[in-house]
Write an enzyme that holds these catalytic residues in place. Sequence first.
Site, PDB file in Angstrom:
ATOM      1  N   THR A   1      77.625  30.245  66.792  1.00 54.28           N
ATOM      2  CA  THR A   1      76.930  29.063  67.287  1.00 54.28           C
ATOM      3  C   THR A   1      76.092  28.510  65.804  1.00 54.28           C
ATOM      4  O   THR A   1      75.812  29.087  65.053  1.00 54.28           O
ATOM      5  CB  THR A   1      75.866  29.412  68.178  1.00 54.28           C
ATOM      6  OG1 THR A   1      74.736  29.928  67.502  1.00 54.28           O
ATOM      7  CG2 THR A   1      76.414  30.072  69.462  1.00 54.28           C
TER       8      THR A   1
ATOM      9  N   ASP B   1      71.204  24.657  68.891  1.00 50.19           N
ATOM     10  CA  ASP B   1      69.972  24.530  68.134  1.00 50.19           C
ATOM     11  C   ASP B   1      69.118  25.641  68.721  1.00 50.19           C
ATOM     12  O   ASP B   1      68.687  25.257  69.734  1.00 50.19           O
ATOM     13  CB  ASP B   1      69.356  23.143  68.289  1.00 50.19           C
ATOM     14  CG  ASP B   1      68.176  22.825  67.398  1.00 50.19           C
ATOM     15  OD1 ASP B   1      67.427  23.772  67.124  1.00 50.19           O
ATOM     16  OD2 ASP B   1      67.834  21.823  66.903  1.00 50.19           O
TER      17      ASP B   1
ATOM     18  N   ASN C   1      70.037  34.751  63.179  1.00 50.45           N
ATOM     19  CA  ASN C   1      70.217  34.534  61.973  1.00 50.45           C
ATOM     20  C   ASN C   1      69.906  33.199  61.348  1.00 50.45           C
ATOM     21  O   ASN C   1      69.479  33.069  60.335  1.00 50.45           O
ATOM     22  CB  ASN C   1      71.822  34.932  61.590  1.00 50.45           C
ATOM     23  CG  ASN C   1      72.294  34.295  60.194  1.00 50.45           C
ATOM     24  OD1 ASN C   1      71.743  34.980  59.090  1.00 50.45           O
ATOM     25  ND2 ASN C   1      72.836  33.141  60.161  1.00 50.45           N
TER      26      ASN C   1
ATOM     27  N   SER D   1      65.471  38.722  58.754  1.00 50.97           N
ATOM     28  CA  SER D   1      64.167  38.602  58.304  1.00 50.97           C
ATOM     29  C   SER D   1      64.686  38.066  56.580  1.00 50.97           C
ATOM     30  O   SER D   1      65.454  37.323  56.469  1.00 50.97           O
ATOM     31  CB  SER D   1      63.095  39.701  58.263  1.00 50.97           C
ATOM     32  OG  SER D   1      62.152  39.509  57.864  1.00 50.97           O
TER      33      SER D   1
ATOM     34  N   TYR E   1      56.958  30.246  54.924  1.00 54.15           N
ATOM     35  CA  TYR E   1      58.239  30.901  55.443  1.00 54.15           C
ATOM     36  C   TYR E   1      58.009  32.475  55.572  1.00 54.15           C
ATOM     37  O   TYR E   1      58.313  33.124  56.518  1.00 54.15           O
ATOM     38  CB  TYR E   1      59.326  30.808  53.840  1.00 54.15           C
ATOM     39  CG  TYR E   1      60.513  31.604  54.193  1.00 54.15           C
ATOM     40  CD1 TYR E   1      61.589  31.137  54.763  1.00 54.15           C
ATOM     41  CD2 TYR E   1      60.698  32.914  53.520  1.00 54.15           C
ATOM     42  CE1 TYR E   1      62.775  31.638  54.721  1.00 54.15           C
ATOM     43  CE2 TYR E   1      61.823  33.474  53.570  1.00 54.15           C
ATOM     44  CZ  TYR E   1      62.934  32.867  54.345  1.00 54.15           C
ATOM     45  OH  TYR E   1      64.172  33.510  54.457  1.00 54.15           O
TER      46      TYR E   1
ATOM     47  N   LYS F   1      58.727  35.174  58.879  1.00 51.78           N
ATOM     48  CA  LYS F   1      59.535  36.320  58.815  1.00 51.78           C
ATOM     49  C   LYS F   1      58.570  37.404  59.225  1.00 51.78           C
ATOM     50  O   LYS F   1      58.978  38.529  59.737  1.00 51.78           O
ATOM     51  CB  LYS F   1      60.048  36.541  57.654  1.00 51.78           C
ATOM     52  CG  LYS F   1      61.040  35.280  57.127  1.00 51.78           C
ATOM     53  CD  LYS F   1      62.475  35.255  58.122  1.00 51.78           C
ATOM     54  CE  LYS F   1      63.506  34.253  57.606  1.00 51.78           C
ATOM     55  NZ  LYS F   1      64.412  34.546  58.426  1.00 51.78           N
TER      56      LYS F   1
ATOM     57  N   THR G   1      74.080  31.865  49.351  1.00 47.83           N
ATOM     58  CA  THR G   1      74.495  31.023  50.727  1.00 47.83           C
ATOM     59  C   THR G   1      74.108  29.499  50.426  1.00 47.83           C
ATOM     60  O   THR G   1      73.798  29.093  49.388  1.00 47.83           O
ATOM     61  CB  THR G   1      73.480  31.517  51.733  1.00 47.83           C
ATOM     62  OG1 THR G   1      72.345  31.272  51.603  1.00 47.83           O
ATOM     63  CG2 THR G   1      73.796  33.036  51.922  1.00 47.83           C
TER      64      THR G   1
HETATM   65  P1  NDP Z   1      72.491  29.090  55.148  1.00 41.61           P
HETATM   66  O1  NDP Z   1      71.704  27.596  54.690  1.00 41.61           O
HETATM   67  O2  NDP Z   1      73.933  29.056  54.527  1.00 41.61           O
HETATM   68  O3  NDP Z   1      72.859  29.134  56.602  1.00 41.61           O
HETATM   69  C1  NDP Z   1      71.716  28.780  57.642  1.00 41.61           C
HETATM   70  C2  NDP Z   1      72.450  28.566  58.827  1.00 41.61           C
HETATM   71  O4  NDP Z   1      71.226  28.241  59.738  1.00 41.61           O
HETATM   72  C3  NDP Z   1      73.415  27.455  58.926  1.00 41.61           C
HETATM   73  O5  NDP Z   1      74.572  27.976  59.744  1.00 41.61           O
HETATM   74  C4  NDP Z   1      72.757  26.518  59.823  1.00 41.61           C
HETATM   75  O6  NDP Z   1      73.538  25.750  60.402  1.00 41.61           O
HETATM   76  C5  NDP Z   1      71.707  27.389  60.534  1.00 41.61           C
HETATM   77  N1  NDP Z   1      70.629  26.648  61.270  1.00 41.61           N
HETATM   78  C6  NDP Z   1      69.379  25.860  60.573  1.00 41.61           C
HETATM   79  N2  NDP Z   1      68.778  25.409  61.568  1.00 41.61           N
HETATM   80  C7  NDP Z   1      69.185  25.598  62.698  1.00 41.61           C
HETATM   81  C8  NDP Z   1      68.861  25.512  63.993  1.00 41.61           C
HETATM   82  N3  NDP Z   1      67.584  24.756  64.290  1.00 41.61           N
HETATM   83  N4  NDP Z   1      69.291  25.933  65.007  1.00 41.61           N
HETATM   84  C9  NDP Z   1      70.597  26.590  64.719  1.00 41.61           C
HETATM   85  N5  NDP Z   1      71.259  26.913  63.614  1.00 41.61           N
HETATM   86  C10 NDP Z   1      70.397  26.277  62.561  1.00 41.61           C
HETATM   87  O7  NDP Z   1      71.419  30.161  54.821  1.00 41.61           O
HETATM   88  P2  NDP Z   1      71.541  31.565  55.146  1.00 41.61           P
HETATM   89  O8  NDP Z   1      72.773  32.415  55.197  1.00 41.61           O
HETATM   90  O9  NDP Z   1      71.112  32.370  53.588  1.00 41.61           O
HETATM   91  O10 NDP Z   1      70.352  31.924  56.124  1.00 41.61           O
HETATM   92  C11 NDP Z   1      70.611  32.619  57.014  1.00 41.61           C
HETATM   93  C12 NDP Z   1      69.248  33.552  57.284  1.00 41.61           C
HETATM   94  O11 NDP Z   1      69.337  34.566  56.025  1.00 41.61           O
HETATM   95  C13 NDP Z   1      68.044  32.860  57.550  1.00 41.61           C
HETATM   96  O12 NDP Z   1      67.249  33.272  58.356  1.00 41.61           O
HETATM   97  C14 NDP Z   1      67.337  32.916  56.044  1.00 41.61           C
HETATM   98  O13 NDP Z   1      65.997  32.875  56.322  1.00 41.61           O
HETATM   99  C15 NDP Z   1      67.713  34.286  55.657  1.00 41.61           C
HETATM  100  N6  NDP Z   1      67.560  34.935  54.373  1.00 41.61           N
HETATM  101  C16 NDP Z   1      68.533  34.205  53.542  1.00 41.61           C
HETATM  102  C17 NDP Z   1      68.463  34.517  52.030  1.00 41.61           C
HETATM  103  C18 NDP Z   1      69.237  34.155  51.039  1.00 41.61           C
HETATM  104  O14 NDP Z   1      68.824  34.408  49.790  1.00 41.61           O
HETATM  105  N7  NDP Z   1      70.228  33.627  51.405  1.00 41.61           N
HETATM  106  C19 NDP Z   1      67.220  35.765  51.739  1.00 41.61           C
HETATM  107  C20 NDP Z   1      66.611  36.246  52.567  1.00 41.61           C
HETATM  108  C21 NDP Z   1      66.678  35.833  54.016  1.00 41.61           C
HETATM  109  P3  NDP Z   1      73.467  24.118  61.252  1.00 41.61           P
HETATM  110  O15 NDP Z   1      72.829  23.353  59.795  1.00 41.61           O
HETATM  111  O16 NDP Z   1      74.882  23.815  61.473  1.00 41.61           O
HETATM  112  O17 NDP Z   1      72.682  24.410  62.398  1.00 41.61           O
END
Ligand code: NDP
Length: 275
Positions: A32, A56, A83, A134, A148, A152, A183
């Site tokens: 999703t 969402d 996530n 987190s 942020y 978390k 990412t």
């Molecule tokens: P990305 O930006 O690659 O992915 C974020 C995802 O969240 C996308 O699929 C986006 O899809 C989705 N998203 C954003 N807002 C919403 C919403 N309101 N409802 C549903 N989906 C949503 O980042 P990451 O993969 O890095 O992030 C994933 C998690 O990992 C996050 O919680 C982040 O805080 C955490 N994290 C990441 C780190 C990193 O270095 N990358 C480090 C520490 C934690 P769409 O816009 O299509 O909804």
Amino acid sequence: MNRVWLVTGASSGFGRAITEVAVAAGDVVVATARHTEAMRDLADAHPGQVEVLPLDVTDKARIEVVVRDVVDRHGRIDVLVNNAGRSHVGAAEETTDAELRSLFDLHFFGPAALVRAVLPQMRARRSGAIVQMSSMGGQMSFAGFSGYSATKFALEGFSEALVDEVRPLGIKVMIVEPGGFRTSLMDKISVSEEIADYAGTVGTTRRMVRNAGGTEPGDPAKAAAAILAALDAPQTPLHLPLGNDSVDAILTHLDAVRSDVTTWEKTARDTAYPQ
Ligand code: NDP
């Protein structure tokens, strides 16, 4: 029996990588996100194994509908991965109430609503797992990340109580604390309006995140494999830090907390009423 996963934010980064390892393990994933077209290739490549749904996580009514629909059609949700996320930089004074609330809706209230929605059927089966994405910023923080990290830390506090409540019912909870992973996170980061006095502190963080995209040390595919291995381990950890940066930052932070506690231990202990 293959597991049924519900993954939020599966359109890129960790969510997509987790979907891919779960599929490789033979499981079924309901992937999703808000933008479903970015997940269409996954569904096409794995018909019957990946199903794509718009969600969402800030939309509580939609969470109820999606969880009910998945349980009706697949019979259960074995693994919830909370996530979905986004990063934000701003000094505590710069970060507006609206910015804070929007981060809390995404990283705390949405995941909490998803946990409430999936638990009844997990309790009924005395089995299931909840993965909370987190961050190393859920254990420690620094200038620019107050909003942020607040979300978390909130998710981690919630999850530490949750595990105590649901472990006796056969349900696992795992908090994942990544450092910098490659990412889309840094490309989509939001920033608060600047106050010049914070140029020397938050300014450094702003510059760091501006140049970070594409250079993060962490590989999301390896992170996803580590998450699956920890989830399948006989003793699933409550905390799973990922990346050298995360391990180092969390251990340094724990040392600092221990040092404060031991330095002030006598004062702290001397605050009780006389026996
Ligand atoms: P990305 O930006 O690659 O992915 C974020 C995802 O969240 C996308 O699929 C986006 O899809 C989705 N998203 C954003 N807002 C919403 C919403 N309101 N409802 C549903 N989906 C949503 O980042 P990451 O993969 O890095 O992030 C994933 C998690 O990992 C996050 O919680 C982040 O805080 C955490 N994290 C990441 C780190 C990193 O270095 N990358 C480090 C520490 C934690 P769409 O816009 O299509 O909804």
